[in-house]
Design an enzyme around this catalytic site. Sequence first.
Site: not given
Ligand code: NDP
Length: 269
Positions: A166, A179
């Site tokens: 990020s 975070y």
């Molecule tokens: P989302 O919140 O949309 O999705 C997160 C995913 O992580 C979901 O599949 C969720 O599962 C899973 N997850 C969360 N907690 C756990 C856990 N304890 N065990 C297993 N799985 C878990 O996030 P994004 O798609 O936005 O983000 C994806 C990545 O991209 C992250 O690393 C984020 O930091 C990074 N990022 C995102 C940005 C953005 O603007 N969106 C910008 C920069 C970086 P479940 O479906 O069960 O909730």
Amino acid sequence: MSPNSFDPTRIRLSPGELRGRVIAITGPTAGIGNALALECARYGAEVLLLGRNVKKLETVHDAILALQAHDGGAIAAPAIAPLDLEKAVAQDFDTIARAAQERWGRLDGLVLNAALLGQPMPIEEYDMPTWVRVMHVNVTANVALTQTLLPLLRASNDASIVCTSSAVGRKGRAYWGAYAVSKFALEGFMQVLADELEKSTVRVNSLNPGKARTQMRRQAYPSEDINTLPNPATLTPPFVALLGPQARGVTGCAFDAQPASSSSSSTGT
Ligand code: NDP
């Protein structure tokens, strides 16, 4: 292409870019991880879906099978393994490694994508139990998963680990708390592991997807019009490029999926 000039946003992907590769992805049930799981399958990978909610995993599994039906069998059926990064203990990671060993004997890719946002909060007021949860899911559990899967990645002749980073994990920003610190730690993990594996067939890099239309982004910016942001599906090509054969030899690097102006500044997640 030399590692120094490699830019995953400029790679021309062939339709079979990931054919024959087995790629594990955490958090494939939503957002960027979900888009990536479908895209890896489209590019020919056999995808190992690692998520905490079995129903959601089955939905992704079925979506990939639907692609398979549409594409006349060029797409491989995915595999599912339940994994809650917050609750998993050594035995849970071992179970996944053993199943992958029995099924494939190797892994060609691991995308550490799942993450928790925690609370936007000044450090002075940050809730410590939340801090521990975020650091555990975003860092420690990723390290444990990688450590357990490393023998399988080493068994591949061209393996790629991608740490999802990020903008706030590269330049600190007020109120991003655990975070941001967890993403700095993930970058550090990437560099240490890449250095340790320099002479191996396993490469390790980080990729900042930049802002995307996902649940996490909505949580971070509740008043923003989420529809103005890029669809996660548009951000997957650089991930595919890092996972595929064209990134061979590229390791220890931090990449961005979007130009800095659209992925960082005051609007990063
Ligand atoms: P989302 O919140 O949309 O999705 C997160 C995913 O992580 C979901 O599949 C969720 O599962 C899973 N997850 C969360 N907690 C756990 C856990 N304890 N065990 C297993 N799985 C878990 O996030 P994004 O798609 O936005 O983000 C994806 C990545 O991209 C992250 O690393 C984020 O930091 C990074 N990022 C995102 C940005 C953005 O603007 N969106 C910008 C920069 C970086 P479940 O479906 O069960 O909730």
